[in-house]
Write a protein that holds these residues in place. Structure first.
Motif, PDB file in Angstrom:
ATOM      1  N   GLN A   2       2.247   6.726  -0.377  1.00 27.62           N
ATOM      2  CA  GLN A   2       1.887   5.428  -0.947  1.00 27.62           C
ATOM      3  C   GLN A   2       3.079   4.501  -0.672  1.00 27.62           C
ATOM      4  O   GLN A   2       4.194   4.961  -0.408  1.00 27.62           O
ATOM      5  CB  GLN A   2       1.656   5.556  -2.458  1.00 27.62           C
ATOM      6  CG  GLN A   2       0.735   6.690  -2.855  1.00 27.62           C
ATOM      7  CD  GLN A   2      -0.723   6.447  -2.491  1.00 27.62           C
ATOM      8  OE1 GLN A   2      -1.156   5.322  -2.316  1.00 27.62           O
ATOM      9  NE2 GLN A   2      -1.484   7.530  -2.352  1.00 27.62           N
ATOM     10  N   CYS A   3       2.859   3.176  -0.795  1.00 27.11           N
ATOM     11  CA  CYS A   3       3.908   2.251  -0.342  1.00 27.11           C
ATOM     12  C   CYS A   3       5.065   2.084  -1.320  1.00 27.11           C
ATOM     13  O   CYS A   3       6.153   1.638  -0.936  1.00 27.11           O
ATOM     14  CB  CYS A   3       3.325   0.885   0.019  1.00 27.11           C
ATOM     15  SG  CYS A   3       2.380   0.052  -1.268  1.00 27.11           S
ATOM     16  N   GLN A   4       4.890   2.458  -2.574  1.00 25.09           N
ATOM     17  CA  GLN A   4       5.998   2.341  -3.532  1.00 25.09           C
ATOM     18  C   GLN A   4       7.112   3.305  -3.122  1.00 25.09           C
ATOM     19  O   GLN A   4       6.847   4.459  -2.766  1.00 25.09           O
ATOM     20  CB  GLN A   4       5.494   2.689  -4.932  1.00 25.09           C
ATOM     21  CG  GLN A   4       6.483   2.398  -6.031  1.00 25.09           C
ATOM     22  CD  GLN A   4       5.914   2.814  -7.380  1.00 25.09           C
ATOM     23  OE1 GLN A   4       4.767   3.205  -7.486  1.00 25.09           O
ATOM     24  NE2 GLN A   4       6.739   2.726  -8.398  1.00 25.09           N
ATOM     25  N   ILE A   5       8.369   2.837  -3.159  1.00 23.63           N
ATOM     26  CA  ILE A   5       9.518   3.676  -2.777  1.00 23.63           C
ATOM     27  C   ILE A   5      10.290   4.030  -4.027  1.00 23.63           C
ATOM     28  O   ILE A   5      10.589   3.152  -4.829  1.00 23.63           O
ATOM     29  CB  ILE A   5      10.426   2.909  -1.786  1.00 23.63           C
ATOM     30  CG1 ILE A   5       9.673   2.647  -0.465  1.00 23.63           C
ATOM     31  CG2 ILE A   5      11.712   3.695  -1.501  1.00 23.63           C
ATOM     32  CD1 ILE A   5      10.436   1.769   0.505  1.00 23.63           C
ATOM     33  N   PRO A   6      10.690   5.269  -4.285  1.00 23.43           N
ATOM     34  CA  PRO A   6      10.355   6.456  -3.503  1.00 23.43           C
ATOM     35  C   PRO A   6       8.940   6.932  -3.814  1.00 23.43           C
ATOM     36  O   PRO A   6       8.481   6.795  -4.957  1.00 23.43           O
ATOM     37  CB  PRO A   6      11.368   7.492  -3.974  1.00 23.43           C
ATOM     38  CG  PRO A   6      11.669   7.094  -5.385  1.00 23.43           C
ATOM     39  CD  PRO A   6      11.554   5.589  -5.423  1.00 23.43           C
ATOM     40  N   ASP A   7       8.269   7.466  -2.799  1.00 27.59           N
ATOM     41  CA  ASP A   7       6.934   8.018  -3.029  1.00 27.59           C
ATOM     42  C   ASP A   7       7.110   9.353  -3.754  1.00 27.59           C
ATOM     43  O   ASP A   7       7.754  10.264  -3.247  1.00 27.59           O
ATOM     44  CB  ASP A   7       6.185   8.219  -1.707  1.00 27.59           C
ATOM     45  CG  ASP A   7       4.852   8.902  -1.941  1.00 27.59           C
ATOM     46  OD1 ASP A   7       3.948   8.262  -2.497  1.00 27.59           O
ATOM     47  OD2 ASP A   7       4.729  10.099  -1.619  1.00 27.59           O
ATOM     48  N   ASN A  46      -4.031  -0.144  -2.065  1.00 31.38           N
ATOM     49  CA  ASN A  46      -4.285   0.546  -3.340  1.00 31.38           C
ATOM     50  C   ASN A  46      -3.071   0.643  -4.253  1.00 31.38           C
ATOM     51  O   ASN A  46      -3.150   1.258  -5.309  1.00 31.38           O
ATOM     52  CB  ASN A  46      -4.862   1.963  -3.129  1.00 31.38           C
ATOM     53  CG  ASN A  46      -6.238   1.918  -2.482  1.00 31.38           C
ATOM     54  OD1 ASN A  46      -6.875   0.863  -2.431  1.00 31.38           O
ATOM     55  ND2 ASN A  46      -6.691   3.031  -1.953  1.00 31.38           N
ATOM     56  N   THR A  47      -1.942   0.036  -3.841  1.00 33.84           N
ATOM     57  CA  THR A  47      -0.779  -0.028  -4.734  1.00 33.84           C
ATOM     58  C   THR A  47      -0.250  -1.452  -4.727  1.00 33.84           C
ATOM     59  O   THR A  47       0.167  -1.958  -3.673  1.00 33.84           O
ATOM     60  CB  THR A  47       0.337   0.942  -4.258  1.00 33.84           C
ATOM     61  OG1 THR A  47      -0.203   2.254  -4.172  1.00 33.84           O
ATOM     62  CG2 THR A  47       1.517   0.934  -5.240  1.00 33.84           C
ATOM     63  N   ALA A  48      -0.290  -2.103  -5.879  1.00 33.87           N
ATOM     64  CA  ALA A  48       0.194  -3.497  -5.954  1.00 33.87           C
ATOM     65  C   ALA A  48       1.718  -3.499  -5.848  1.00 33.87           C
ATOM     66  O   ALA A  48       2.374  -2.515  -6.183  1.00 33.87           O
ATOM     67  CB  ALA A  48      -0.238  -4.109  -7.279  1.00 33.87           C
ATOM     68  N   GLY A  49       2.250  -4.637  -5.301  1.00 29.42           N
ATOM     69  CA  GLY A  49       3.696  -4.789  -5.293  1.00 29.42           C
ATOM     70  C   GLY A  49       4.379  -4.255  -4.056  1.00 29.42           C
ATOM     71  O   GLY A  49       5.602  -4.253  -3.968  1.00 29.42           O
ATOM     72  N   CYS A  50       3.598  -3.798  -3.070  1.00 33.22           N
ATOM     73  CA  CYS A  50       4.223  -3.349  -1.809  1.00 33.22           C
ATOM     74  C   CYS A  50       3.199  -3.351  -0.672  1.00 33.22           C
ATOM     75  O   CYS A  50       3.456  -2.858   0.411  1.00 33.22           O
ATOM     76  CB  CYS A  50       4.841  -1.958  -1.934  1.00 33.22           C
ATOM     77  SG  CYS A  50       3.735  -0.698  -2.627  1.00 33.22           S
ATOM     78  N   SER A  51       2.008  -3.888  -0.955  1.00 31.79           N
ATOM     79  CA  SER A  51       0.880  -3.740  -0.024  1.00 31.79           C
ATOM     80  C   SER A  51       0.876  -4.806   1.078  1.00 31.79           C
ATOM     81  O   SER A  51       1.592  -5.814   1.012  1.00 31.79           O
ATOM     82  CB  SER A  51      -0.429  -3.855  -0.824  1.00 31.79           C
ATOM     83  OG  SER A  51      -0.586  -5.196  -1.245  1.00 31.79           O
ATOM     84  N   GLY A  72       6.536 -11.583  -0.854  1.00 29.50           N
ATOM     85  CA  GLY A  72       7.859 -11.065  -0.498  1.00 29.50           C
ATOM     86  C   GLY A  72       8.041  -9.597  -0.840  1.00 29.50           C
ATOM     87  O   GLY A  72       9.086  -9.009  -0.601  1.00 29.50           O
ATOM     88  N   SER A  73       6.987  -8.966  -1.386  1.00 34.25           N
ATOM     89  CA  SER A  73       7.195  -7.563  -1.805  1.00 34.25           C
ATOM     90  C   SER A  73       6.587  -6.541  -0.844  1.00 34.25           C
ATOM     91  O   SER A  73       6.694  -5.336  -1.082  1.00 34.25           O
ATOM     92  CB  SER A  73       6.619  -7.347  -3.213  1.00 34.25           C
ATOM     93  OG  SER A  73       5.240  -7.635  -3.199  1.00 34.25           O
ATOM     94  N   PHE A  74       5.965  -7.010   0.230  1.00 38.81           N
ATOM     95  CA  PHE A  74       5.540  -6.057   1.273  1.00 38.81           C
ATOM     96  C   PHE A  74       6.798  -5.366   1.778  1.00 38.81           C
ATOM     97  O   PHE A  74       7.766  -6.032   2.161  1.00 38.81           O
ATOM     98  CB  PHE A  74       4.834  -6.805   2.408  1.00 38.81           C
ATOM     99  CG  PHE A  74       4.464  -5.944   3.593  1.00 38.81           C
ATOM    100  CD1 PHE A  74       4.984  -6.220   4.863  1.00 38.81           C
ATOM    101  CD2 PHE A  74       3.625  -4.849   3.454  1.00 38.81           C
ATOM    102  CE1 PHE A  74       4.640  -5.438   5.958  1.00 38.81           C
ATOM    103  CE2 PHE A  74       3.285  -4.066   4.556  1.00 38.81           C
ATOM    104  CZ  PHE A  74       3.789  -4.363   5.807  1.00 38.81           C
ATOM    105  N   ASN A  75       6.813  -4.021   1.769  1.00 38.75           N
ATOM    106  CA  ASN A  75       8.104  -3.339   1.933  1.00 38.75           C
ATOM    107  C   ASN A  75       8.249  -2.475   3.195  1.00 38.75           C
ATOM    108  O   ASN A  75       8.944  -1.456   3.200  1.00 38.75           O
ATOM    109  CB  ASN A  75       8.396  -2.500   0.688  1.00 38.75           C
ATOM    110  CG  ASN A  75       7.436  -1.324   0.505  1.00 38.75           C
ATOM    111  OD1 ASN A  75       6.447  -1.192   1.237  1.00 38.75           O
ATOM    112  ND2 ASN A  75       7.755  -0.454  -0.445  1.00 38.75           N
TER     113      ASN A  75
END
Ligand code: XRG
Length: 305
Positions: free
Chosen positions: A175-180, A201-206, A215-218
Motif C-alpha cells: 500500500q502507498c503509506q510508508i512504511p507499509d 484505496n489509501t488516502a494521503g499518498c494516492s 502534495g502528498s502523492f509519495n
C-alpha cells in the motif's frame, strides 16, 4: 524500457489467460492468488483463480488441481514474451507466516510446485500448472504481514540461484503509506526486482492526491525506500485501478489524469521508474477509451509517448 504489469485471476466473468496474452500492451501478468497459506510445516497452501480451473482440489487441501486453462495458456503467453508471476496473498487471503520454518517450507513448496519442473520432487510436490514454470513470485500481502517474508523471499532466491541460466523475479505490491506494515520488513531485508505500489484505496499518498495537488502523492518517498532497501536498483511502478469500479470511490484516474503524473515522475526518476501496474485485467478490458483502447493500452501509450 518501461513495463505494464497487470493482475489476472480475480476478474468478474474473466476470460482465460491466453485472451489477455494476445494484448501486446501487457508485459508482466500476475496470476492471483495463492490465497491460503500453509497452516504449518508440511501443510499445503490453497489457491483461487476466480472462474477458472475445474473446481477440483488436491485431496485434503484447498489447492486447485484442475487449472487446465492456466497450464494450457502459460506456454502461449511465454511464446508472446510475457513474464508470468504467481501472486501470493490478495485482499481476501487467509495469510499468516508464524515461523521461520513455515516461511522456508512455504517457499520450498511454491518453488517445487510452480517453479521449474524437477524430477526429483515430482512425487513429493504437486504440479498445479503441470510442466509450466512461473517466472517469479509476487507478494500482494494486504494484512497479517510483517515478519518472515524476508526469510521466504531469501529462500526463494536461493532456489533461483540453482538455475543460473534462467531469470526469476520477486515483486511486491505494498500500500502507498510508508512504511507499509506488511512488506516494509521484506523490502528492507530481501531482494525485490519490482515494487508496484498501490497508489489507490489509501488516502494521503494516492495518485488521486497528485491530481488534486495535495502534495502528498509519495512516489518520491518510495524511491528513497528503494534506495535504502536490499536492492537499490529495484524498479518502482505506479499502481493504479484499471477502472472506476476496480477501486474504492475517488481513486480512479482517467488516462488524461495519468499522463502528467507519469511524465513528471518518469522525468524525475528515470532510473527507478519501472512503469505502471494495473488492478486488474478484466476491469481494464471493459474500460475502453473513446477511441476503443483498453485502459492498459491507454497506459502503454502514455508510457511510450
Ligand atoms: C481489491 N483488491 C485489490 N485491489 N488488490 C490489489 O490491488 N492488489 C495489487
Amino acid at each position: 524500457k518501461t513495463n505494464l504489469a497487470i493482475y489476472w485471476g480475480q476478474g468478474p466473468n474473466q476470460q482465460r489467460l491466453s485472451h489477455f496474452c494476445e494484448e501486446t500492451s501487457l508485459d508482466i501478468i500476475n496470476l492471483g492468488f495463492i490465497n491460503i497459506f500453509p497452516e504449518a510445516v508440511g501443510k499445503w497452501p490453497g489457491s483461487n483463480f476466480g472462474n477458472q480451473c475445474d473446481g477440483n482440489v488436491y485431496p485434503g487441501s484447498e489447492l486447485l488441481s484442475g487449472c487446465h486453462q492456466i497450464w494450457e495458456d502459460i506456454p502461449v503467453c511465454k511464446e508472446k514474451g510475457k513474464t508470468i508471476m504467481l501472486s501470493i496473498g490478495g485482499e481476501t487471503a487467509w495469510e499468516y507466516l508464524s515461523s521461520e520454518l513455515q516461511a522456508v517450507w512455504f517457499a520450498d513448496f511454491l518453488w517445487y510446485s510452480f517453479g521449474p519442473q524437477n524430477e526429483a520432487y515430482t512425487d513429493t510436490y504437486p504440479r498445479p500448472f503441470q510442466t509450466n514454470s512461473v517466472d517469479g513470485f509476487d507478494f500482494d500481502i494486504e494484512h497479517d504481514g510483517g515478519a518472515f517474508y524476508a526469510t521466504m523471499i531469501n529462500r526463494l532466491r536461493s532456489h533461483f540461484a540453482e538455475y543460473p541460466d534462467q531469470t526469476f523475479y520477486i515483486s511486491g505490491a505494498p500500500q502507498c503509506q510508508i512504511p507499509d506494515t506488511q512488506l516494509s520488513n521484506a523490502i528492507s531485508n530481501s531482494f525485490f526486482d519490482f515494487i508496484w505500489v498501490q497508489f489507490y484505496n489509501t488516502a494521503g499518498c494516492s495518485a488521486r492526491d497528485f491530481v488534486e495537488g495535495t502534495g502528498s502523492f509519495n512516489f518520491g518517498n518510495w524511491v528513497d525506500v528503494i534506495k535504502a532497501s536490499s536492492n537499490p536498483e529495484a524498479k518502482l511502478f505506479v499502481g493504479l485501478p484499471a477502472a472506476e469500479a476496480a477501486a474504492n470511490v475517488g481513486y480512479y484516474l482517467t488516462p488524461t489524469e495519468v499522463a502528467p503524473l507519469v511524465e513528471t515522475y518518469m522525468e524525475l526518476y528515470p532510473k527507478q521508474f519501472g512503469g505502471i501496474m494495473l488492478w486488474e485485467a478484466t476491469y481494464s478490458e471493459n474500460n475502453l477509451s473513446p477511441d476503443g483502447l483498453t485502459y492498459a493500452e491507454s497506459m502503454k501509450e502514455i508510457l511510450y509517448n
